[in-house]
Design a protein around this motif. Structure first.
Motif, PDB file in Angstrom:
ATOM      1  N   ARG A  63     -75.229  59.788 -36.215  1.00  0.00           N
ATOM      2  CA  ARG A  63     -75.572  61.006 -35.552  1.00  0.00           C
ATOM      3  C   ARG A  63     -76.581  60.868 -34.466  1.00  0.00           C
ATOM      4  NH1 ARG A  63     -72.713  65.490 -37.000  1.00  0.00           N
ATOM      5  NH2 ARG A  63     -74.513  66.922 -36.598  1.00  0.00           N
ATOM      6  N   LEU A  64     -77.429  59.850 -34.672  1.00  0.00           N
ATOM      7  CA  LEU A  64     -78.363  59.762 -33.559  1.00  0.00           C
ATOM      8  C   LEU A  64     -77.559  59.137 -32.385  1.00  0.00           C
ATOM      9  CD1 LEU A  64     -81.359  58.362 -35.753  1.00  0.00           C
ATOM     10  CD2 LEU A  64     -81.269  60.416 -34.466  1.00  0.00           C
ATOM     11  N   ARG A  65     -76.736  58.399 -32.327  1.00  0.00           N
ATOM     12  CA  ARG A  65     -75.794  57.771 -31.421  1.00  0.00           C
ATOM     13  C   ARG A  65     -74.978  59.011 -30.749  1.00  0.00           C
ATOM     14  NH1 ARG A  65     -70.544  56.815 -30.829  1.00  0.00           N
ATOM     15  NH2 ARG A  65     -70.023  55.329 -28.814  1.00  0.00           N
ATOM     16  N   ALA A  66     -74.347  59.937 -31.494  1.00  0.00           N
ATOM     17  CA  ALA A  66     -73.704  61.006 -31.173  1.00  0.00           C
ATOM     18  C   ALA A  66     -74.679  61.822 -30.244  1.00  0.00           C
ATOM     19  CB  ALA A  66     -73.191  61.761 -32.374  1.00  0.00           C
ATOM     20  N   MET A  67     -75.956  61.744 -30.486  1.00  0.00           N
ATOM     21  CA  MET A  67     -76.872  62.528 -29.675  1.00  0.00           C
ATOM     22  C   MET A  67     -77.485  61.835 -28.437  1.00  0.00           C
ATOM     23  SD  MET A  67     -79.167  64.806 -32.208  1.00  0.00           S
ATOM     24  CE  MET A  67     -79.173  63.825 -33.954  1.00  0.00           C
ATOM     25  N   GLY A  68     -76.930  60.893 -28.368  1.00  0.00           N
ATOM     26  CA  GLY A  68     -77.123  59.883 -26.861  1.00  0.00           C
ATOM     27  C   GLY A  68     -78.191  58.744 -27.223  1.00  0.00           C
ATOM     28  N   ALA A  69     -78.716  58.383 -28.129  1.00  0.00           N
ATOM     29  CA  ALA A  69     -79.446  57.301 -28.592  1.00  0.00           C
ATOM     30  C   ALA A  69     -78.622  56.158 -28.190  1.00  0.00           C
ATOM     31  CB  ALA A  69     -80.005  57.229 -29.896  1.00  0.00           C
ATOM     32  N   THR A  70     -79.268  54.945 -27.831  1.00  0.00           N
ATOM     33  CA  THR A  70     -78.809  53.747 -27.922  1.00  0.00           C
ATOM     34  C   THR A  70     -79.265  52.932 -29.373  1.00  0.00           C
ATOM     35  OG1 THR A  70     -79.212  53.403 -25.366  1.00  0.00           O
ATOM     36  CG2 THR A  70     -78.833  51.426 -26.900  1.00  0.00           C
ATOM     37  N   CYS A  71     -78.134  52.847 -30.022  1.00  0.00           N
ATOM     38  CA  CYS A  71     -78.582  52.481 -31.471  1.00  0.00           C
ATOM     39  C   CYS A  71     -78.042  50.780 -31.815  1.00  0.00           C
ATOM     40  CB  CYS A  71     -77.544  53.463 -32.651  1.00  0.00           C
ATOM     41  SG  CYS A  71     -78.007  55.090 -32.418  1.00  0.00           S
ATOM     42  N   VAL A  72     -79.045  50.192 -32.436  1.00  0.00           N
ATOM     43  CA  VAL A  72     -78.646  49.159 -32.898  1.00  0.00           C
ATOM     44  C   VAL A  72     -79.039  48.891 -34.661  1.00  0.00           C
ATOM     45  CG1 VAL A  72     -79.432  46.334 -32.536  1.00  0.00           C
ATOM     46  CG2 VAL A  72     -79.516  47.998 -30.743  1.00  0.00           C
ATOM     47  N   LYS A  73     -78.131  48.236 -35.092  1.00  0.00           N
ATOM     48  CA  LYS A  73     -78.184  47.975 -36.506  1.00  0.00           C
ATOM     49  C   LYS A  73     -78.512  46.649 -36.959  1.00  0.00           C
ATOM     50  CE  LYS A  73     -76.844  48.908 -40.970  1.00  0.00           C
ATOM     51  NZ  LYS A  73     -75.554  48.745 -41.294  1.00  0.00           N
ATOM     52  N   ALA A  74     -79.631  46.248 -37.722  1.00  0.00           N
ATOM     53  CA  ALA A  74     -79.913  44.796 -38.035  1.00  0.00           C
ATOM     54  C   ALA A  74     -79.536  44.573 -39.576  1.00  0.00           C
ATOM     55  CB  ALA A  74     -81.522  44.509 -37.946  1.00  0.00           C
ATOM     56  N   GLU A  75     -78.768  43.870 -39.772  1.00  0.00           N
ATOM     57  CA  GLU A  75     -78.248  43.700 -41.208  1.00  0.00           C
ATOM     58  C   GLU A  75     -78.313  42.193 -41.586  1.00  0.00           C
ATOM     59  OE1 GLU A  75     -73.928  46.155 -40.671  1.00  0.00           O
ATOM     60  OE2 GLU A  75     -73.856  43.937 -40.964  1.00  0.00           O
ATOM     61  N   PRO A  76     -78.693  42.065 -43.045  1.00  0.00           N
ATOM     62  CA  PRO A  76     -79.078  40.664 -43.359  1.00  0.00           C
ATOM     63  C   PRO A  76     -77.815  39.605 -43.449  1.00  0.00           C
ATOM     64  CG  PRO A  76     -78.627  42.220 -45.124  1.00  0.00           C
ATOM     65  CD  PRO A  76     -78.728  43.171 -43.817  1.00  0.00           C
ATOM     66  N   PRO A  77     -78.075  38.575 -43.731  1.00  0.00           N
ATOM     67  CA  PRO A  77     -76.928  37.492 -43.647  1.00  0.00           C
ATOM     68  C   PRO A  77     -76.047  37.979 -44.763  1.00  0.00           C
ATOM     69  CG  PRO A  77     -78.758  36.569 -43.484  1.00  0.00           C
ATOM     70  CD  PRO A  77     -79.251  37.874 -43.620  1.00  0.00           C
ATOM     71  N   ALA A  78     -74.643  37.925 -44.712  1.00  0.00           N
ATOM     72  CA  ALA A  78     -73.731  37.882 -45.922  1.00  0.00           C
ATOM     73  C   ALA A  78     -74.079  37.153 -46.909  1.00  0.00           C
ATOM     74  CB  ALA A  78     -72.376  37.656 -45.073  1.00  0.00           C
ATOM     75  N   PRO A  79     -73.721  37.346 -48.031  1.00  0.00           N
ATOM     76  CA  PRO A  79     -73.759  36.528 -49.347  1.00  0.00           C
ATOM     77  C   PRO A  79     -73.041  35.123 -49.057  1.00  0.00           C
ATOM     78  CG  PRO A  79     -72.817  39.016 -49.717  1.00  0.00           C
ATOM     79  CD  PRO A  79     -73.043  38.687 -48.349  1.00  0.00           C
ATOM     80  N   LYS A  80     -73.857  34.222 -49.639  1.00  0.00           N
ATOM     81  CA  LYS A  80     -73.343  32.973 -49.606  1.00  0.00           C
ATOM     82  C   LYS A  80     -71.709  32.885 -50.076  1.00  0.00           C
ATOM     83  CE  LYS A  80     -77.740  30.400 -49.617  1.00  0.00           C
ATOM     84  NZ  LYS A  80     -78.498  29.451 -50.334  1.00  0.00           N
ATOM     85  N   GLY A  81     -71.037  32.059 -49.619  1.00  0.00           N
ATOM     86  CA  GLY A  81     -69.653  31.959 -50.119  1.00  0.00           C
ATOM     87  C   GLY A  81     -68.647  32.983 -49.445  1.00  0.00           C
ATOM     88  N   ALA A  82     -69.340  34.135 -48.692  1.00  0.00           N
ATOM     89  CA  ALA A  82     -68.434  35.280 -48.542  1.00  0.00           C
ATOM     90  C   ALA A  82     -67.786  34.695 -47.192  1.00  0.00           C
ATOM     91  CB  ALA A  82     -69.240  36.465 -48.045  1.00  0.00           C
ATOM     92  N   PRO A  83     -66.384  35.358 -46.915  1.00  0.00           N
ATOM     93  CA  PRO A  83     -65.542  35.065 -45.894  1.00  0.00           C
ATOM     94  C   PRO A  83     -66.382  35.134 -44.529  1.00  0.00           C
ATOM     95  CG  PRO A  83     -64.453  36.368 -47.337  1.00  0.00           C
ATOM     96  CD  PRO A  83     -66.025  36.419 -47.776  1.00  0.00           C
ATOM     97  N   ALA A  84     -65.827  34.447 -43.556  1.00  0.00           N
ATOM     98  CA  ALA A  84     -66.436  34.667 -42.036  1.00  0.00           C
ATOM     99  C   ALA A  84     -66.194  35.984 -41.663  1.00  0.00           C
ATOM    100  CB  ALA A  84     -65.961  33.765 -41.403  1.00  0.00           C
TER     101      ALA A  84
END
Length: 304
Positions: A35-56
Motif C-alpha cells: 500500500r505504501l508503494r502504491a502511495m508513492g513511497a520508495t520501498c525496500v524489503k530486508a529479508e533474512p537468509p533462506a533456510p540452510k539447504g533451501a534451493p537457490a
C-alpha cells in the motif's frame, strides 16, 4: 499466475520522495508495504537468509515458501535485499540502509527487536530522523504474547462457529492501519523535525472490524445480521443470491417484484416477509435475478 492487487488512485502519491525499509515478514507487513508503494513511497524489503539447504532463489520470508503467488503479488515493484540481522556484517548493512530511510516497518516482538539493537530508544538515538511503525499482535505489555489472525478475530468475537473466516481479516485490516500509521509518522516527523514511533496491534485491527457487531448491527437480531428480510443470502434455483436491499427504496423495489406491495419499516422484520421473499427467490434462476436487479435497481449479487 499471480493476480494484481487493486490499484490506488494513480493521481495521488502523497509519499513520493519518502523511503520505507521493511523488516516485516509474512502478510501484514508486506501488505502494508504494498500500500505504501502504491502511495508513492520508495520501498525496500530486508529479508533474512533462506533456510540452510533451501534451493537457490528461495526467499527468507516464509510466505515466499508457502504461498509464492501471494509473495509475488505483495512484492511487485519492491526491492528485496538479504540481510542477516544477527551478524555484524548484516547489522552494518542494515544501518547503512537506515541512514537514508524515513520509515522503518517491523513485525518482530519488542524483545526480539531489543536483542537486535533495534528498540525504539536505540534507533532514535542513532537516527533521529527515522520513524518506526511496529506491527505487533496485541498492544503494550501484551505485545509479547503469541497469536495469529484467527486468535485475534476470536478475541474480538468474530468467530461465531467452527468454520474458518473467508479471509485473513485482522492481517489485512492491520496492513491498512499500518500504512495509515506510516502516513501519520511522516506527517508527525515533518511537524516535529524528528522521527516518531507508531505501534499498530493486529488485535486492535480485529476490534475495529468488530465494532458493528458490538453495536448489535450484525448480530442475528440486527438489521444486517439476518433480521431484515432484504439483507440476507437466499437460495435460488441454481445457486444463491446475496440481497442487500436495506434502504427503504431498495426494500420497496424488492417487495414490488416479489408481489408483496409497499413495505413499512416493520414489514421487513416479519417472519412472513422472510418466507415470501425466500419463496420468490427460490423460484428464480441466477440469470433471471440478474435481469430483475438491473431492471428494478435492486442491489443483489448471484452466486454459484
Amino acid at each position: 499466475m499471480a493476480t494484481s492487487a487493486p490499484p490506488l488512485t494513480k493521481a495521488i502519491k502523497p509519499l513520493r520522495g519518502i523511503r520505507v525499509l521493511s523488516l516485516a515478514l509474512n502478510l501484514p507487513g508486506p501488505a502494508a508495504l504494498m500500500r505504501l508503494r502504491a502511495m508513492g513511497a520508495t520501498c525496500v524489503k530486508a529479508e533474512p537468509p533462506a533456510p540452510k539447504g533451501a534451493p537457490a532463489g528461495t526467499s527468507g520470508d516464509p510466505m515466499g515458501q508457502y504461498s509464492p503467488e501471494a509473495y509475488t503479488t505483495l512484492h511487485e515493484g519492491i526491492k528485496t535485499v538479504t540481510i542477516d540481522l544477527k551478524s555484524e556484517q548484516g547489522q552494518a548493512r542494515l544501518h547503512k540502509e537506515l541512514a537514508r530511510t524515513d520509515v522503518l516497518l517491523t513485525s518482530f516482538r519488542p524483545s526480539a527487536l531489543r536483542k537486535l539493537g533495534l528498540g525504539w530508544k536505540a534507533l532514535h538515538k542513532a537516527w533521529p530522523q527515522l520513524s518506526v511503525v511496529a506491527i505487533v499482535g496485541a498492544p503494550g505489555e501484551r505485545a509479547e504474547e503469541p497469536g495469529h489472525d484467527l486468535t485475534y478475530l476470536a478475541d474480538a468475537g468474530l468467530i461465531t462457529g467452527t468454520e474458518l473466516p473467508a479471509t485473513l481479516f485482522a492481517d489485512m485490516a492491520g496492513a491498512l492501519m499500518a500504512s495509515e500509521a506510516a502516513l501519520q509518522a511522516v506527517i508527525g516527523c515533518q511537524r516535529r523535525g524528528k522521527g516518531v514511533f507508531q505501534e499498530m496491534a493486529l488485535s486492535e485491527a480485529a476490534a475495529w472490524l468488530a465494532l458493528p457487531r458490538t453495536w448489535g448491527l450484525t448480530m442475528p437480531a440486527g438489521p444486517v445480521g439476518g433480521a431484515h428480510a432484504g439483507y440476507r443470502v437466499y437460495p435460488c434455483r441454481n445457486g444463491r443470491v446475496a440481497v442487500a436491499a436495506l434502504e427503504p427504496h431498495f426494500a420497496t423495489a424488492l417487495c414490488d417484484v416479489a408481489g408483496l406491495g409497499t413495505p413499512d419499516a416493520a414489514t421487513m422484520f416479519r417472519p412472513a416477509t422472510h418466507e415470501a421473499i425466500a419463496a420468490f427467490l427460490a423460484g428464480k434462476t441466477r440469470a433471471q435475478l440478474d435481469r430483475l436487479a438491473a431492471k428494478h435497481d435492486i442491489p443483489l449479487h448471484t452466486l454459484a
